[in-house]
Write an enzyme that holds these catalytic residues in place. Structure first.
Site, mmCIF file in Angstrom:
data_model
loop_
_atom_site.group_PDB
_atom_site.id
_atom_site.type_symbol
_atom_site.label_atom_id
_atom_site.label_comp_id
_atom_site.label_asym_id
_atom_site.label_seq_id
_atom_site.Cartn_x
_atom_site.Cartn_y
_atom_site.Cartn_z
ATOM 1 N N ASN A 9 56.570 64.920 -9.444
ATOM 2 C CA ASN A 9 57.855 64.250 -9.223
ATOM 3 C C ASN A 9 57.630 63.199 -8.139
ATOM 4 O O ASN A 9 57.475 63.534 -6.979
ATOM 5 C CB ASN A 9 58.888 65.300 -8.783
ATOM 6 C CG ASN A 9 60.222 64.680 -8.412
ATOM 7 O OD1 ASN A 9 60.442 63.484 -8.631
ATOM 8 N ND2 ASN A 9 61.098 65.492 -7.854
ATOM 9 N N LYS A 11 59.663 61.051 -7.052
ATOM 10 C CA LYS A 11 60.879 60.785 -6.269
ATOM 11 C C LYS A 11 61.089 59.271 -6.107
ATOM 12 O O LYS A 11 60.692 58.508 -6.993
ATOM 13 C CB LYS A 11 60.807 61.523 -4.928
ATOM 14 C CG LYS A 11 60.503 63.016 -5.136
ATOM 15 C CD LYS A 11 60.684 63.861 -3.901
ATOM 16 C CE LYS A 11 60.369 65.316 -4.214
ATOM 17 N NZ LYS A 11 60.573 66.219 -3.084
ATOM 18 N N HIS A 94 67.423 68.966 -9.321
ATOM 19 C CA HIS A 94 66.585 68.983 -8.119
ATOM 20 C C HIS A 94 67.466 69.160 -6.875
ATOM 21 O O HIS A 94 68.577 68.618 -6.823
ATOM 22 C CB HIS A 94 65.778 67.684 -8.026
ATOM 23 C CG HIS A 94 64.662 67.787 -7.026
ATOM 24 N ND1 HIS A 94 64.890 67.671 -5.677
ATOM 25 C CD2 HIS A 94 63.348 68.054 -7.179
ATOM 26 C CE1 HIS A 94 63.739 67.850 -5.039
ATOM 27 N NE2 HIS A 94 62.793 68.083 -5.925
ATOM 28 N N GLU A 96 67.408 67.781 -4.114
ATOM 29 C CA GLU A 96 67.821 66.512 -3.490
ATOM 30 C C GLU A 96 69.020 65.921 -4.229
ATOM 31 O O GLU A 96 69.889 65.293 -3.614
ATOM 32 C CB GLU A 96 66.626 65.546 -3.459
ATOM 33 C CG GLU A 96 65.581 66.017 -2.444
ATOM 34 C CD GLU A 96 64.140 65.683 -2.794
ATOM 35 O OE1 GLU A 96 63.894 64.826 -3.658
ATOM 36 O OE2 GLU A 96 63.242 66.318 -2.195
ATOM 37 N N GLU A 166 62.248 75.966 -6.646
ATOM 38 C CA GLU A 166 61.849 75.165 -5.486
ATOM 39 C C GLU A 166 62.684 75.593 -4.280
ATOM 40 O O GLU A 166 63.819 75.100 -4.108
ATOM 41 C CB GLU A 166 62.080 73.679 -5.763
ATOM 42 C CG GLU A 166 61.267 73.137 -6.919
ATOM 43 C CD GLU A 166 61.062 71.630 -6.807
ATOM 44 O OE1 GLU A 166 59.907 71.212 -6.751
ATOM 45 O OE2 GLU A 166 62.049 70.885 -6.737
ATOM 46 N N GLY A 172 58.693 69.358 0.947
ATOM 47 C CA GLY A 172 58.350 68.270 1.861
ATOM 48 C C GLY A 172 58.178 68.712 3.304
ATOM 49 O O GLY A 172 58.071 67.879 4.204
ATOM 50 N N SER A 212 55.661 71.959 -1.396
ATOM 51 C CA SER A 212 54.424 71.810 -0.617
ATOM 52 C C SER A 212 53.197 72.398 -1.303
ATOM 53 O O SER A 212 52.320 72.953 -0.650
ATOM 54 C CB SER A 212 54.606 72.403 0.787
ATOM 55 O OG SER A 212 55.623 71.710 1.488
HETATM 56 P P1 13P Z 1 56.732 68.532 -2.077
HETATM 57 O O1 13P Z 1 55.574 68.925 -2.964
HETATM 58 O O2 13P Z 1 56.566 67.202 -1.441
HETATM 59 O O3 13P Z 1 57.096 69.629 -1.136
HETATM 60 O O4 13P Z 1 58.003 68.356 -3.067
HETATM 61 C C1 13P Z 1 58.296 69.334 -3.988
HETATM 62 C C2 13P Z 1 59.346 68.815 -4.882
HETATM 63 O O5 13P Z 1 60.470 68.605 -4.473
HETATM 64 C C3 13P Z 1 59.004 68.531 -6.286
HETATM 65 O O6 13P Z 1 60.130 68.270 -7.054
#
Ligand code: 13P
Length: 249
Positions: A9, A11, A94, A96, A166, A172, A212
């Site tokens: 992803n 983003k 997601h 976010e 997640e 992140g 992560s």
């Molecule tokens: P990270 O791997 O940067 O922690 O992000 C995970 C994520 O949100 C994938 O959709």
């Protein structure tokens, strides 16, 4: 046999020239695992990515979509628009999107329905916040996210559903759920599905872990029996790291 999947992803990262460079780097990599590989660029780069990666072993997928077919929804993109440029899979839910764009379980249920109605595959994301885990409520939160957005579906729909657990506190942050924490939650998720739809459905749904995941921890996380792959954020922006994760299976 359920599928192993590693999806990147991207983003809101990479303009067109950065996208081109990353795709070139991805094309030069060799896949040594059986995992299906997907990458999700931003909307503006989807068309380019999907034409360049057509007929390769990397599928281009979308990060989001609207539930309506078309109409007065300024700034939004529909399932049929995605399909018209060769996109067959979409990430929905997601954290976010939930946090910054107020996406609720009810809205996500409509998006899931719209994607499935067009024959698309959905990677449906959910996960608890740190406070939920600290108070021991992580299973209740995750169970409700799944029930509220997905339990109106019939069993056959799950052929086009991939789940992605997640935990928000691991996205992140550099902090990963331990392989045991991931396995425990994935087993709970599979049991939640089995209780509603039976073992046959539950055993066939791929459940990805996200938060992560890096080359250094992927192998151990993927070794757990109910972890069927990963949804990768930061590490997916580097072709070497991403393929190290893909090949960790
Ligand atoms: P990270 O791997 O940067 O922690 O992000 C995970 C994520 O949100 C994938 O959709």
């Amino acid at each position: 046999m359920r599928k192993q999947i590693v999806a990147g992803n991207w983003k809101m990262n990479n303009d067109l020239s950065q996208t081109k460079s990353l795709i070139d780097a991805l094309k030069s990599k060799t896949k040594t695992s059986n995992a299906e590989v997907m990458v999700a660029p931003t909307f503006t780069n989807l068309s380019h990515a999907s034409s360049v990666l057509k007929n390769t072993n990397v599928e281009v997928i979308a990060q989001n979509m609207h539930f309506a077919e078309n109409g007065a929804y300024t700034g939004e993109i529909s399932a049929s628009m995605l399909k018209s440029i060769g996109i067959e899979t979409v990430i929905l839910g997601h954290s976010e999107r939930r946090e910054y764009f107020n996406e609720t379980d009810e809205l996500l249920a409509k998006k899931v329905d719209a994607a499935l109605a067009k024959g698309m595959r959905v990677i449906f994301c959910f996960g608890e916040e740190l406070a939920d885990r600290k108070s021991g409520n992580e299973e209740t939160v995750v169970g409700n996210q799944i029930k509220n957005a997905l339990f109106h579906l019939n069993a056959a729909s799950y052929q086009n559903i991939v789940l992605a657990y997640e935990p928000v506190w691991a996205i992140g942050t550099g902090e990963t759920a331990s392989p045991e924490q991931a396995q425990d939650m994935h087993a709970f998720i599979r049991k939640t599905l089995a209780d509603k739809y039976g073992d046959n459905v539950a055993d066939e749904v791929s459940i990805l872990y996200g938060g992560s995941v890096k080359p250094a921890n992927a192998e151990e996380i993927f070794s757990k029996p109910d972890v069927d792959g990963g949804l990768i954020g930061g590490a997916a922006l580097n072709a070497d790291d991403f393929f190290a994760i893909v090949n960790a299976f």
